[in-house]
Design an enzyme around this catalytic site. Structure first.
Site, PDB file in Angstrom:
ATOM      1  N   ASP A  95       0.833  -1.192   0.000  1.00  0.00           N
ATOM      2  CA  ASP A  95       0.000   0.000   0.000  1.00  0.00           C
ATOM      3  C   ASP A  95       0.875   1.252   0.000  1.00  0.00           C
ATOM      4  O   ASP A  95       2.034   1.217   0.388  1.00  0.00           O
ATOM      5  CB  ASP A  95      -0.908   0.014   1.229  1.00  0.00           C
ATOM      6  CG  ASP A  95      -0.119   0.002   2.525  1.00  0.00           C
ATOM      7  OD1 ASP A  95       0.691  -0.907   2.684  1.00  0.00           O
ATOM      8  OD2 ASP A  95      -0.302   0.901   3.351  1.00  0.00           O
ATOM      9  N   THR A  96       0.319   2.366  -0.440  1.00  0.00           N
ATOM     10  CA  THR A  96       1.089   3.601  -0.461  1.00  0.00           C
ATOM     11  C   THR A  96       1.077   4.277   0.904  1.00  0.00           C
ATOM     12  O   THR A  96       2.118   4.620   1.434  1.00  0.00           O
ATOM     13  CB  THR A  96       0.548   4.542  -1.543  1.00  0.00           C
ATOM     14  OG1 THR A  96      -0.883   4.591  -1.451  1.00  0.00           O
ATOM     15  CG2 THR A  96       0.926   4.042  -2.917  1.00  0.00           C
TER      16      THR A  96
END
Length: 233
Positions: free
Chosen positions: A222-223
């Protein structure tokens, strides 16, 4: 090089956070509130969220401020405008927010021409009965609700990344069970069953998945995921 979304490991992160704060017996084990936690060392995002919640704003608003800071800073080169492009070389925006008290959720995906992803997700949660808006419908909604746009979300860095990826035969990518396997598309689905002469299928009937060689890391995870607790009542 398709846009990335929050994967299962994000759920593990929030489940772990809940266990840390509440405890296995359901009793709060910490009185240090408010609390801000995020994945990866995005300190400016955490500080922005902390300033908001410590100043009396709600946990939801604090998450918006924290993630907005990451969008502005383009954390890890992937969050917000000018970040990782899709297969067509365009940067689009994904974001999701959840109110842990009401369990309301709002999200946008593949949103074009509007840079404020987390603010758009909050507007979806607050002002519609939908959970998710995508593509140009998400863009039109966000602009109609007062967010700035349309604007170009690409940057010289995102265009450079896309050009380099194309030169590398569009590798790596997120396609599977398609042909061609090791070059750029257009892609087509492989036959669902490989049949030998005589009619017997060579498909793996046990359904054992092929091993994945890539490991989870900052560039295939995930960012940013962020959780804020303003108080425990």
């Amino acid at each position: 090089m398709a846009n990335r979304i929050l994967p299962f490991i994000t759920l593990v992160f929030f489940s772990t956070l809940f266990s840390m704060v509440i405890g296995d017996d359901g009793v709060a084990i910490s009185k240090q509130y408010p609390l801000v936690v995020s994945t990866w060392p995005f300190k400016e995002a955490v500080r922005a969220a902390w300033r908001a919640v410590d100043g009396g704003h709600s946990a939801v608003d604090a998450v918006v401020e924290g993630c907005s800071a990451c969008e502005e800073l383009r954390c890890d080169g992937t969050v917000g405008p000018g970040g990782s492009p899709d297969e067509n070389g365009e940067t689009t925006i994904d974001a999701l927010i959840m109110n842990g008290v009401t369990m309301e959720v709002g999200a946008v995906a593949a949103m074009r021409f509007v840079k404020d992803g987390i603010r758009a997700a909050k507007l979806v949660m607050q002002h519609t009965k939908h959970t998710l808006l995508v593509g140009e419908k998400a863009s039109a909604f966000a602009i109609s609700m007062g967010l700035p746009g349309p604007s170009n979300l690409s940057s010289s860095d995102s265009i450079r990344k896309w050009s380099k990826w194309k030169e590398n035969n569009c590798q790596p990518n997120f396609w599977k069970d398609v042909v061609p396997l090791d070059s750029c598309g257009p892609y087509h689905a492989k036959a669902s069953m490989d049949v030998k002469e005589g009619g017997c299928s060579t498909r793996n009937l046990m359904g054992v998945a092929e091993p994945r060689s890539s490991l989870v890391g900052p560039h295939n995870h995930d960012t940013i995921s962020m959780a804020v607790i303003d108080k425990v009542s």
